[in-house]
Design an enzyme around this catalytic site. Structure first.
Site, mmCIF file in Angstrom:
data_model
loop_
_atom_site.group_PDB
_atom_site.id
_atom_site.type_symbol
_atom_site.label_atom_id
_atom_site.label_comp_id
_atom_site.label_asym_id
_atom_site.label_seq_id
_atom_site.Cartn_x
_atom_site.Cartn_y
_atom_site.Cartn_z
ATOM 1 N N CYS A 1 0.966 -1.342 0.107
ATOM 2 C CA CYS A 1 -0.029 0.164 -0.060
ATOM 3 C C CYS A 1 0.883 1.223 -0.138
ATOM 4 C CB CYS A 1 -1.006 0.007 1.196
ATOM 5 S SG CYS A 1 -2.265 -1.239 0.979
ATOM 6 N N ASP A 2 -0.084 2.307 -0.059
ATOM 7 C CA ASP A 2 0.651 3.726 -0.308
ATOM 8 C C ASP A 2 1.783 4.064 0.184
ATOM 9 O OD1 ASP A 2 -1.968 3.580 -0.626
ATOM 10 O OD2 ASP A 2 -2.514 5.699 -0.101
ATOM 11 N N LYS A 3 2.092 4.247 1.637
ATOM 12 C CA LYS A 3 3.476 4.659 2.229
ATOM 13 C C LYS A 3 4.368 3.568 2.190
ATOM 14 C CE LYS A 3 1.079 8.327 1.749
ATOM 15 N NZ LYS A 3 -0.144 7.364 1.525
ATOM 16 N N CYS B 1 -6.727 -1.371 -3.775
ATOM 17 C CA CYS B 1 -7.804 -1.168 -4.560
ATOM 18 C C CYS B 1 -7.629 -0.970 -5.975
ATOM 19 C CB CYS B 1 -8.255 0.231 -4.008
ATOM 20 S SG CYS B 1 -8.750 0.310 -2.003
ATOM 21 N N SER C 1 -4.705 12.040 -2.433
ATOM 22 C CA SER C 1 -4.848 10.682 -2.587
ATOM 23 C C SER C 1 -4.963 10.468 -4.084
ATOM 24 C CB SER C 1 -6.001 10.021 -2.046
ATOM 25 O OG SER C 1 -6.420 8.413 -2.647
#
Length: 570
Positions: free
Chosen positions: A125-127, A198, A476
């Site tokens: 995920c993101d970070k 996602c 985001s």
């Protein structure tokens, strides 16, 4: 005769002098023979707080199998991971970006202290993905990133839906009493239909794709479904590859050179990726000491001459599983071949010229999510660098067809995103205005929170195209609408957003790549002379460190002991 392979831990774990170290591992069932092999750390960021990481525990077992098979010894430890959804729009969102640096510190400390020959880092995920890349660069050991992959696409009432669709309903339509509660209930059960990141090109999938583009994963590792046999086979292949990498003596920095990072940046533009991807590329370049090669000026150059060829939501109409079936990152890079460094090397020892061959074959099929350079989705990159008297160094905006390209309107300033959300919901923000969320940068917030909740509220209220949002915070990868983020320098260090007053006219032009306020130079000077830094916000723990030691957005917003001067070029 060929030279016999050597590796780091032979010095520490072999012979009588290594007895005390071997004894510790024998307590956990390892044997003397096990300790004679290369010791490979498996960094498992599995957890039950994030669907992107929920599948990693099982995936780790396949990595272990591959390491054993290739002649290494796997040694697993866990590290942090998180999903920022729970804190969207809340003060606790300030902790989101710092988890990137926390993970890098975590991996660095354990690997250095325990002494390993190489490592595989499982992330999604993101970070977490950029945190792993920062750690790999810092340690400079043989290292492979193994992404967790994307989730399936949800369906509601015959339409494909994702979490971003539900976010916009919850933040926008629901507070106005205009939401269909039954629809929200239905979507809640289907927008995240499996483990994985996602399924749109948000920050998580942007970063998984960029980890592959920079050469730190095996081919197709970024886009294969999280829950699939292919993902499990990639795990085993990664385990085998890391042992070969140790035997060859290849390290993370031998992979992530200037050519690879330029390829990474090109792919980010071609994907229409998240603006967070630029922040993390700049941070990685700084970690590698490549700031002179990869900087905000080059981001601007590549944005202007790299066509966006990915038709994946929120830029296009397809999803990550479609991108994988159409060729994945090898397919994207095969189409970008004239713009890339084909001699750039990957972790499997092959160069890009060989990596993209599988993608070239898949491009011969009917085109869907990967378009041609001759007929791209956009003639430029999906992210633009905007400059002007509000962003003398830089700011970023997604430059897509799904939003208005221009906006001019009076400023409505807020020092917290919670204030902006409340003003939107109470009707105090009027059509035509520009919402300015300042003191949301690396030092000002502190922590540079994601202010996506503001844009999601705008879109969910039906105001997309009728107003704009400007911030020194982040957005985001889910975000839609006209939003300009990562304004540098930030308000907290005296950047122009701090000097802006309500009703000052702001002009935004994506085609001209400008962000300006209609304020004279003389007036700016007066305001600057009267400006005083605000009192530091409540900032316990790592937030307090960010308030003092974070670099600016155009530098990657890293948490470092001695931040580089941001004033250069300002």
């Amino acid at each position: 005769m060929p030279k016999k392979a050597t590796w780091k831990t032979q010095k520490y774990y072999h012979g009588p002098s290594g007895a005390h170290r071997r004894a510790v591992y024998k307590a956990m069932g390892y044997t003397t023979d096990d300790m004679r092999r290369p010791l490979i750390a498996i960094v498992n960021t599995w957890g039950e707080v994030c669907p992107g990481h929920y599948n990693l525990d099982h995936l780790t077992r396949t990595v272990r199998d591959g390491i054993w098979k290739a002649g290494g010894t796997p040694l697993e430890f866990t590290a942090i991971s998180q999903c920022p959804t729970a804190s969207l729009g809340e003060p606790s969102m300030r902790y989101d970006l710092p988890t990137r640096d926390l993970l890098a510190f975590d991996i660095e400390a354990i690997v250095e202290q325990q002494i390993f020959d190489g490592l595989v880092i499982l992330v999604s995920c993101d970070k977490v993905v950029p945190g792993a890349l920062l750690a790999a660069a810092r340690l400079d050991l043989p290292c492979i990133i193994l992404p967790g992959g994307c989730m399936e696409v949800g369906t509601c009432e015959g339409k494909k839906v994702t979490l971003s669709d539900l976010d916009e309903m919850v933040f926008g339509a629901l507070p106005q009493g205009k939401a269909d509660l039954k629809k929200i209930e239905l979507m809640e059960d289907v927008v995240c239909p499996s483990a994985g990141a996602c399924s749109i090109m948000g920050t998580a999938n942007t970063m998984q794709c960029l980890a592959e583009a920079v050469g730190m994963t095996l081919p197709f590792a970024a886009t294969a479904r999280a829950v699939s046999a292919e993902r499990l086979r990639l795990g085993k292949a990664t385990g085998e590859a890391i042992v070969r990498m140790v035997f060859k003596g290849e390290t993370a920095r031998s992979i992530m050179g200037p050519k690879n990072l330029e390829n990474m940046l090109r792919v980010c533009m071609a994907l229409g990726g998240s603006t967070n991807g630029i922040l993390h590329i700049l941070a990685l370049a700084a970690e590698l000491g490549l700031e002179k090669h990869i900087h905000i000026g080059k981001v601007d150059d590549f944005s202007r001459n790299t066509p966006c060829i990915s038709s994946v939501a929120p830029v296009g109409k397809y999803f990550l599983p479609d991108l994988h079936e159409d060729g994945g990152i090898p397919g994207i890079m095969a189409e970008l071949k004239p713009l890339l460094h084909l001699s750039a090397k990957g972790v499997d020892g092959r160069n890009l010229k060989h990596w993209i061959q599988a993608g070239e074959i898949m491009l011969k099929r009917e085109r869907r999510s990967i378009l041609s350079l001759n007929e791209p989705l956009l003639s430029h990159g999906g992210i633009a660098v905007l400059k002007g008297n509000l962003a003398p160094i830089s700011s970023l905006a997604r430059m897509l067809h799904n939003t208005i390209p221009y906006h001019r309107g009076p400023a409505r300033g807020f020092n917290y995103q919670q204030q902006a959300k409340a003003a939107l919901k109470s009707g105090k923000v009027k059509e035509g205005e520009v919402i300015v969320v300042r003191y949301a940068g690396p030092r000002g917030a502190p922590g540079m929170p994601d202010t996506y909740a503001v844009l999601a509220t705008v879109v969910g209220m039906g105001l997309e195209g009728k107003l704009a949002v400007v911030t020194d915070g982040r957005f985001s990868g889910f975000a839609r609408g006209l939003g300009v983020c990562q304004v540098s320098p930030e308000a907290a260090v005296g950047g122009p957003l701090a000097l802006l007053k309500d009703r000052d006219m702001i002009s935004i032009s994506l085609p001209d790549r400008t962000l300006s306020a209609e304020v004279s130079d003389e007036e700016w000077k007066k305001r600057k002379a009267n400006w005083r830094p605000p009192k530091m916000k409540n900032a316990p723990g790592i937030l307090g460190l960010f308030a003092v030691n974070a670099e600016q957005a155009h530098q990657g917003a890293r948490l470092v002991a001695h931040p580089a001067p941001w004033e250069r070029g300002y």
